[in-house]
Design a protein around this motif. Structure first.
Motif, mmCIF file in Angstrom:
data_model
loop_
_atom_site.group_PDB
_atom_site.id
_atom_site.type_symbol
_atom_site.label_atom_id
_atom_site.label_comp_id
_atom_site.label_asym_id
_atom_site.label_seq_id
_atom_site.Cartn_x
_atom_site.Cartn_y
_atom_site.Cartn_z
ATOM 1 N N THR A 92 42.402 37.465 42.711
ATOM 2 C CA THR A 92 43.414 36.370 42.769
ATOM 3 C C THR A 92 44.536 36.177 41.688
ATOM 4 O O THR A 92 44.442 35.451 41.400
ATOM 5 C CB THR A 92 42.898 35.703 43.734
ATOM 6 N N THR A 129 47.360 36.164 40.991
ATOM 7 C CA THR A 129 48.201 35.860 42.257
ATOM 8 C C THR A 129 48.036 34.024 41.974
ATOM 9 O O THR A 129 49.153 33.850 41.803
ATOM 10 C CB THR A 129 47.721 36.021 44.028
ATOM 11 N N PHE A 151 52.013 33.180 49.208
ATOM 12 C CA PHE A 151 51.000 33.189 48.393
ATOM 13 C C PHE A 151 49.704 34.075 48.401
ATOM 14 O O PHE A 151 49.117 34.922 48.004
ATOM 15 C CB PHE A 151 50.787 32.298 47.233
ATOM 16 N N GLY A 208 48.509 37.427 46.986
ATOM 17 C CA GLY A 208 47.237 37.436 47.676
ATOM 18 C C GLY A 208 46.282 38.586 47.912
ATOM 19 O O GLY A 208 45.195 39.643 47.062
#
Length: 215
Positions: free
Chosen positions: A119, A122, A187, A191
């Protein structure tokens, strides 16, 4: 002379590699955020997704339990539904801010993201966009909470709870809470989309993504 030419060619190849990597990561970010915004901004995008559904905050647990016990269960449920509807409306405003962050990504950012964890992109987005997204989301949440009657209903429930013996009404900015939960949920989905692109070849929708993430 040959050494000089070779050096120039190697530098050009390295630059092309950096450019390709950056372009691939920008495309991956664009794809992940596009999918995340589409998913979270649709009706039920928050409400029907157990990963990001916004629950009443812990500060309201005592109040919610007491109100449910005296026959206000449906009103408590409606309050939670309204919070999620407000988050869904706010999520749709994220796209231009994400686009700006993608356009500002440097080669150095791209290299760090490519070498990072599942991630990393992200995480980059959270650093770059949380503040402007919060600023964009808050008035949308305020408006949505007012239009669907959530703010009024919340105040009504507080009044009903305060009338109970020994009850003390919690102090909470509910709109701020919904805004932060909307950001966290968005978010979370970005992710998940990034992980798919990194791990699942079928999620790489272009030759460029397959080239960058298929190494």
């Amino acid at each position: 002379m040959r050494t000089v030419v070779l050096s120039v060619l190697l530098l050009a190849a390295a630059a092309l590699s950096e450019s390709t990597t950056a372009s691939g990561l920008r495309e991956a970010l664009a794809l992940a955020t596009e999918r995340a915004v589409a998913s979270t901004s649709r009706p039920g995008g928050f409400l029907d997704d157990p990963r990001i559904r916004i629950r009443l905050p812990g500060q309201l647990d005592t109040m919610a339990g007491a109100l449910r016990a005296i026959g206000f269960a449906s009103q408590v449920d409606e309050l939670e539904v309204g919070m999620n509807r407000a988050a869904e409306r706010a999520a749709g405003a994220a796209t231009p801010i994400f686009v700006d962050a993608i356009q500002q990504m440097s080669f150095q950012d791209a290299a760090g993201i490519l070498r990072g964890g599942n991630t990393a992109a992200t995480d980059y987005f959270e650093r770059k966009t949380t503040a402007p997204l919060r600023e964009r989301f808050r008035p949308i949440v305020d408006d949505a909470m007012a239009k669907v009657g959530v703010a009024k209903q919340y105040q009504t429930l507080l009044g009903q709870y305060a009338a109970l013996p020994f009850a003390s009404s919690p102090k909470l900015d509910l709109n701020a809470y919904v805004t932060e939960q909307a950001l966290a949920g968005l978010f979370e989905i970005v992710g998940q989309e990034e992980k798919r692109i990194r791990k699942d070849p079928a999620a790489r929708a272009s030759d460029l993504l397959r080239q960058v993430f298929g190494k």
